[in-house]
Design an enzyme around this catalytic site. Sequence first.
Site, PDB file in Angstrom:
ATOM      1  N   ASP A 113      10.222   5.333 -10.269  1.00 57.36           N
ATOM      2  CA  ASP A 113       9.878   5.909 -11.573  1.00 57.36           C
ATOM      3  C   ASP A 113      10.662   7.181 -11.864  1.00 57.36           C
ATOM      4  O   ASP A 113      11.024   7.455 -13.012  1.00 57.36           O
ATOM      5  CB  ASP A 113       8.380   6.216 -11.628  1.00 57.36           C
ATOM      6  CG  ASP A 113       7.545   4.984 -11.948  1.00 57.36           C
ATOM      7  OD1 ASP A 113       8.127   3.885 -12.051  1.00 57.36           O
ATOM      8  OD2 ASP A 113       6.307   5.124 -12.085  1.00 57.36           O
TER       9      ASP A 113
ATOM     10  N   LYS B 265      -0.678  -4.270  -3.235  1.00 59.85           N
ATOM     11  CA  LYS B 265      -1.982  -3.696  -2.889  1.00 59.85           C
ATOM     12  C   LYS B 265      -2.079  -2.303  -3.516  1.00 59.85           C
ATOM     13  O   LYS B 265      -1.597  -1.331  -2.971  1.00 59.85           O
ATOM     14  CB  LYS B 265      -2.175  -3.604  -1.381  1.00 59.85           C
ATOM     15  CG  LYS B 265      -3.537  -3.050  -0.983  1.00 59.85           C
ATOM     16  CD  LYS B 265      -3.683  -2.965   0.524  1.00 59.85           C
ATOM     17  CE  LYS B 265      -5.010  -2.318   0.891  1.00 59.85           C
ATOM     18  NZ  LYS B 265      -5.095  -0.906   0.453  1.00 59.85           N
TER      19      LYS B 265
ATOM     20  N   SER C 137       0.807  -1.209   0.000  1.00 60.19           N
ATOM     21  CA  SER C 137       0.000   0.000   0.000  1.00 60.19           C
ATOM     22  C   SER C 137       0.849   1.273   0.000  1.00 60.19           C
ATOM     23  O   SER C 137       1.515   1.571  -0.979  1.00 60.19           O
ATOM     24  CB  SER C 137      -0.956  -0.049   1.202  1.00 60.19           C
ATOM     25  OG  SER C 137      -1.958   0.915   1.119  1.00 60.19           O
TER      26      SER C 137
END
Length: 446
Positions: free
Chosen positions: A312, A326, A301
Amino acid sequence: MIRKASLLLVGALMGAAAVTTLTQIPFRVSDAANAAASDTYRQLNLFGDVFERVRSDYVEMPDDAQLIESAINGMLTSLDPHSSYMSPKSFRDMQVQTRGEFGGLGIEVTMEDGLVKVVSPIDDTPAYKAGVLAGDLITHIDGEQVQGLTLNEAVEKMRGPVKTDIIVTIRREGAGEPLDITITRDIIRIRSVRWREEGDVGYVRITQFNEQTFDGLKKGIEETANNIGEDKIKGFVIDLRNNPGGLLDQAIAVSDAFLERGEIVSTRGRNSDETQRYNARSGDLTEGKPVIILVNGGSASASEIVAGALQDHRRATILGTRSFGKGSVQTIIPLGANGAIRLTTARYYTPSGVSIQAKGIAPDIESLQDLPDELKGRAETKGEAGLRGHLEAEGEEGEKEQSGSQAYVPADPAEDTQLKLALDLLRGEQVNSAFPPTGDSASAPN
């Protein structure tokens, strides 16, 4: 992972106002819409018929409120593993937990095949000290079967007066027989961030994302940098292993602590106009020092939001094993005096537009821990894709439903293979093409 309570309360009030307004405006509906509504009302009448039959004919007098609560919870839990009803007491307990202090055993749990599954034990809590591991299935609580209980009911049974004992029966993959573990209940005070100096490297461990997390991270970075010396520090290790997640705004703040610009995460609901994007503001707490983030199968999460954003943007190297996967957002919707519902309302996406739901974050550098003999074959977690009823993964066929990852962290740092590799990379004692990260950052709105 939840949105800020103040926003949710406003949203609930706005929803109520909208219903009031619409009842005063004439509108036309199609025959198809009328037919759908009629079918829905027939189903609701069916529920009423069954409810009345149970009340009149069940062998013992049922509790009406409990029947309705169970029906509501059944409806929500049938949606996905993370939606559920919270009684007023459970709602109050959740609010206390997000503030960083609550009573209990110290485990993050979910439901799997009717049993309570441990997502991860929280550091330095009674469950952690008693040897409960990520991936354990709790089959009995003080000899009573968990099968047939809702998640909230099972959690309620695990709570109790401080300094009292509870026996949980564990089914652990690879273990021949169930394990009975005695745990002494205590007040769980979550210090969500801990830090120390590892020679010339700052080490910061985040155990969960509660209201104290960003402030703890900031203090940890400042103290370790000052103690080591700005001219001597080689970089930082941010440890998110076995971190089950928490508050969305804290995940955004932690990500922002290392970024100067760019998107951190976006959330997308069922309708396109529900998309929200969260962007970084200028200011890097580490002043550009190299960062390595540790993750494993228990990192879920909010942990995955941080790892995905920094991966990224090529701001950090992710080291360890595949994360839990999740990738959904749960909104807590208060119901006044009747508690609240935890409802999955959106998926979240990394800055490059990728959903990690049921896939997880793949590390840039995969590193397995050396396991003690008694844990070999038992320290794996199936991840989100292993939960019954989970939201399906998005993307190309080859990218779907990857799960299952090691979720073990040794108590002794000297035996921590992943931490040792991270320290060696920061000091230049080992070399890997993924560190430091190179190439363009994610193509995302700035």
